[in-house]
Design a protein around this motif. Sequence first.
Motif, mmCIF file in Angstrom:
data_model
loop_
_atom_site.group_PDB
_atom_site.id
_atom_site.type_symbol
_atom_site.label_atom_id
_atom_site.label_comp_id
_atom_site.label_asym_id
_atom_site.label_seq_id
_atom_site.Cartn_x
_atom_site.Cartn_y
_atom_site.Cartn_z
ATOM 1 N N ILE A 1 61.780 188.870 -0.285
ATOM 2 C CA ILE A 1 61.806 189.148 1.143
ATOM 3 C C ILE A 1 62.604 190.429 1.364
ATOM 4 C CG2 ILE A 1 62.718 188.402 3.376
ATOM 5 C CD1 ILE A 1 60.382 186.753 2.648
ATOM 6 N N VAL A 2 62.033 191.355 2.123
ATOM 7 C CA VAL A 2 62.780 192.556 2.505
ATOM 8 C C VAL A 2 63.580 192.227 3.758
ATOM 9 C CG1 VAL A 2 62.642 194.971 3.239
ATOM 10 C CG2 VAL A 2 60.999 194.082 1.560
ATOM 11 N N VAL A 3 64.882 192.445 3.691
ATOM 12 C CA VAL A 3 65.741 192.252 4.854
ATOM 13 C C VAL A 3 65.856 193.602 5.551
ATOM 14 C CG1 VAL A 3 67.985 191.476 5.691
ATOM 15 C CG2 VAL A 3 67.016 190.466 3.606
ATOM 16 N N GLN A 4 65.468 193.644 6.829
ATOM 17 C CA GLN A 4 65.432 194.925 7.530
ATOM 18 C C GLN A 4 66.143 194.850 8.871
ATOM 19 O OE1 GLN A 4 63.470 195.532 10.511
ATOM 20 N NE2 GLN A 4 62.716 193.420 10.644
ATOM 21 N N ARG A 5 66.617 196.006 9.284
ATOM 22 C CA ARG A 5 67.232 196.149 10.601
ATOM 23 C C ARG A 5 66.669 197.424 11.223
ATOM 24 N NH1 ARG A 5 72.209 196.519 9.170
ATOM 25 N NH2 ARG A 5 72.869 194.338 9.440
ATOM 26 N N PHE B 1 63.751 184.795 -5.350
ATOM 27 C CA PHE B 1 64.028 183.432 -5.784
ATOM 28 C C PHE B 1 65.235 183.384 -6.714
ATOM 29 C CE2 PHE B 1 59.825 181.953 -4.328
ATOM 30 C CZ PHE B 1 60.202 180.711 -3.844
ATOM 31 N N ARG B 2 65.455 184.451 -7.468
ATOM 32 C CA ARG B 2 66.592 184.474 -8.386
ATOM 33 C C ARG B 2 67.918 184.331 -7.641
ATOM 34 N NH1 ARG B 2 66.948 188.220 -13.644
ATOM 35 N NH2 ARG B 2 65.346 186.711 -14.180
ATOM 36 N N ASP B 3 67.934 184.769 -6.387
ATOM 37 C CA ASP B 3 69.154 184.660 -5.586
ATOM 38 C C ASP B 3 69.474 183.213 -5.213
ATOM 39 O OD1 ASP B 3 69.593 187.461 -5.499
ATOM 40 O OD2 ASP B 3 68.033 187.641 -3.981
ATOM 41 N N PHE B 4 68.502 182.308 -5.429
ATOM 42 C CA PHE B 4 68.732 180.892 -5.161
ATOM 43 C C PHE B 4 68.992 180.114 -6.446
ATOM 44 C CE2 PHE B 4 66.417 182.245 -1.408
ATOM 45 C CZ PHE B 4 67.043 181.559 -0.382
ATOM 46 N N VAL B 5 68.982 180.761 -7.617
ATOM 47 C CA VAL B 5 69.085 180.060 -8.909
ATOM 48 C C VAL B 5 70.178 180.653 -9.783
ATOM 49 C CG1 VAL B 5 67.793 179.215 -10.898
ATOM 50 C CG2 VAL B 5 66.564 179.789 -8.810
ATOM 51 N N PRO B 6 71.450 180.340 -9.610
ATOM 52 C CA PRO B 6 71.977 179.691 -8.415
ATOM 53 C C PRO B 6 72.171 180.706 -7.311
ATOM 54 C CG PRO B 6 73.750 180.178 -9.911
ATOM 55 C CD PRO B 6 72.476 180.643 -10.586
ATOM 56 N N ALA B 7 72.500 180.252 -6.117
ATOM 57 C CA ALA B 7 72.725 181.178 -5.016
ATOM 58 C C ALA B 7 73.875 182.113 -5.364
ATOM 59 C CB ALA B 7 73.058 180.411 -3.740
ATOM 60 N N LYS B 8 73.741 183.377 -4.972
ATOM 61 C CA LYS B 8 74.811 184.337 -5.230
ATOM 62 C C LYS B 8 76.070 183.960 -4.461
ATOM 63 C CE LYS B 8 72.211 188.524 -6.273
ATOM 64 N NZ LYS B 8 71.899 189.879 -5.826
ATOM 65 N N LEU B 9 77.160 184.519 -4.916
ATOM 66 C CA LEU B 9 78.425 184.270 -4.244
ATOM 67 C C LEU B 9 78.374 184.807 -2.815
ATOM 68 C CD1 LEU B 9 81.259 183.198 -5.171
ATOM 69 C CD2 LEU B 9 81.915 185.598 -5.406
ATOM 70 N N PRO B 10 78.512 183.941 -1.785
ATOM 71 C CA PRO B 10 78.504 184.428 -0.410
ATOM 72 C C PRO B 10 79.618 185.450 -0.189
ATOM 73 C CG PRO B 10 78.255 182.049 -0.472
ATOM 74 C CD PRO B 10 78.601 182.480 -1.862
ATOM 75 N N HIS B 11 79.339 186.457 0.611
ATOM 76 C CA HIS B 11 80.297 187.548 0.776
ATOM 77 C C HIS B 11 81.620 187.063 1.351
ATOM 78 C CE1 HIS B 11 80.251 188.029 5.193
ATOM 79 N NE2 HIS B 11 79.010 187.614 5.129
ATOM 80 N N TRP B 12 81.591 185.965 2.157
ATOM 81 C CA TRP B 12 82.836 185.504 2.768
ATOM 82 C C TRP B 12 83.798 184.935 1.741
ATOM 83 C CZ3 TRP B 12 84.082 180.361 2.252
ATOM 84 C CH2 TRP B 12 83.045 179.485 1.947
ATOM 85 N N GLY C 1 68.335 195.165 2.643
ATOM 86 C CA GLY C 1 68.584 194.194 1.585
ATOM 87 C C GLY C 1 67.300 193.602 1.027
ATOM 88 N N ILE C 2 67.429 192.900 -0.099
ATOM 89 C CA ILE C 2 66.317 192.194 -0.749
ATOM 90 C C ILE C 2 66.813 190.806 -1.145
ATOM 91 C CG2 ILE C 2 64.901 192.045 -2.838
ATOM 92 C CD1 ILE C 2 63.674 194.059 -1.207
ATOM 93 N N ILE C 3 65.963 189.797 -0.933
ATOM 94 C CA ILE C 3 66.257 188.445 -1.407
ATOM 95 C C ILE C 3 65.075 187.959 -2.235
ATOM 96 C CG2 ILE C 3 66.634 186.031 -0.754
ATOM 97 C CD1 ILE C 3 68.047 186.997 1.742
ATOM 98 N N MET D 1 71.835 188.350 0.010
ATOM 99 C CA MET D 1 70.913 189.457 -0.251
ATOM 100 C C MET D 1 71.571 190.529 -1.126
ATOM 101 S SD MET D 1 70.855 191.595 3.339
ATOM 102 C CE MET D 1 72.181 192.753 3.756
ATOM 103 N N SER D 2 70.741 191.250 -1.866
ATOM 104 C CA SER D 2 71.195 192.439 -2.589
ATOM 105 C C SER D 2 71.148 193.590 -1.600
ATOM 106 C CB SER D 2 70.285 192.721 -3.786
ATOM 107 O OG SER D 2 70.329 191.654 -4.712
ATOM 108 N N SER D 3 72.313 194.125 -1.260
ATOM 109 C CA SER D 3 72.393 195.169 -0.237
ATOM 110 C C SER D 3 71.959 196.532 -0.764
ATOM 111 C CB SER D 3 73.830 195.263 0.292
ATOM 112 O OG SER D 3 74.262 194.031 0.811
#
Length: 286
Positions: A171-175, A185-196, A181-183, A234-236
């Motif tokens: 998925i392309v994340v756009q503004r 399936f690999r970002d869910f396996v496991p989910a990346k470390l949330p920025h917070w 950013g890009i998301i 997402m990968s920024s």
Amino acid sequence: MKLKNADLNQIIIKRTITVKPDSSLLEAREVLLRHNLKRLVVIDTKNKPVGILTEKDIAKTIYALGDKPIKSVKVSGFMSKNLITVKKTDTIYDCAKKMKKNHISSIIVLGKNGVLEGLVTKTDLASIFLTHAVSPLKISKIMTRNVITAMPGDSLLYVESLLIHNRIARIVVQRNRIPVGIITFRDFVPAKLPHWIAESADPKEVQQYKMKGMADFNVNQMSHLLHFKAVDIMSSNPITVDADEDVGVAVLLMIRNNISGIPVVKKSKLVGIITKSDIVKAIAEA
């Protein structure tokens, strides 16, 4: 896309990483991560392929686990058994046509007596373009113009539903039509470390979060991720490519950065996406 040499043997991956049907989901995931792979061939005791599984299969399986303990899930229970194969004597064109027709990212190559000979992936076919394409080709000629996108503030549940329901890998994340950013399936396996967490936790907490992995995940434990946003995993600052560039430029960027798709822009605005699937399609239709 005409090729100078269509011999399949030049791109067969000889050393194919495999697992057995009775391997656990966790073991398969560990092999994927250890070798930085996106798929594994499942073989029987006679070295014959009986299935194939991808990181996408693992993500979907976890998503649908319910109350079932993850440790009890075996590869045989969620691997893809409808195998698409080619023979060692087939051509690259044959390979591309089957991959395009069946919407698959890799294809198993069989030797004598149906024994596993190797594997050919979209990356292999994309790489062939660099050395065997007869003439240049602009990205705008083969890119996908209808891009599925999300906003940075969209929930992970929504993003995951877009991936699954549209049967896409990213998925392309756009503004404001600018890719931010890009998301995948690999970002869910496991989910990346949330920025917070990365911003507020001490190093020990960060390490504990990373090490926990999915060993005791179930749907209830995974549900907390659904409160996070696309921006959390997402990968920024995604790599982009101009629509007027040559396809070879996109291939080099994909290979160097170990990615399978790149947002296409014109004057910084999103106009499409080019993926390895687009390149496979171009070869298949040559």
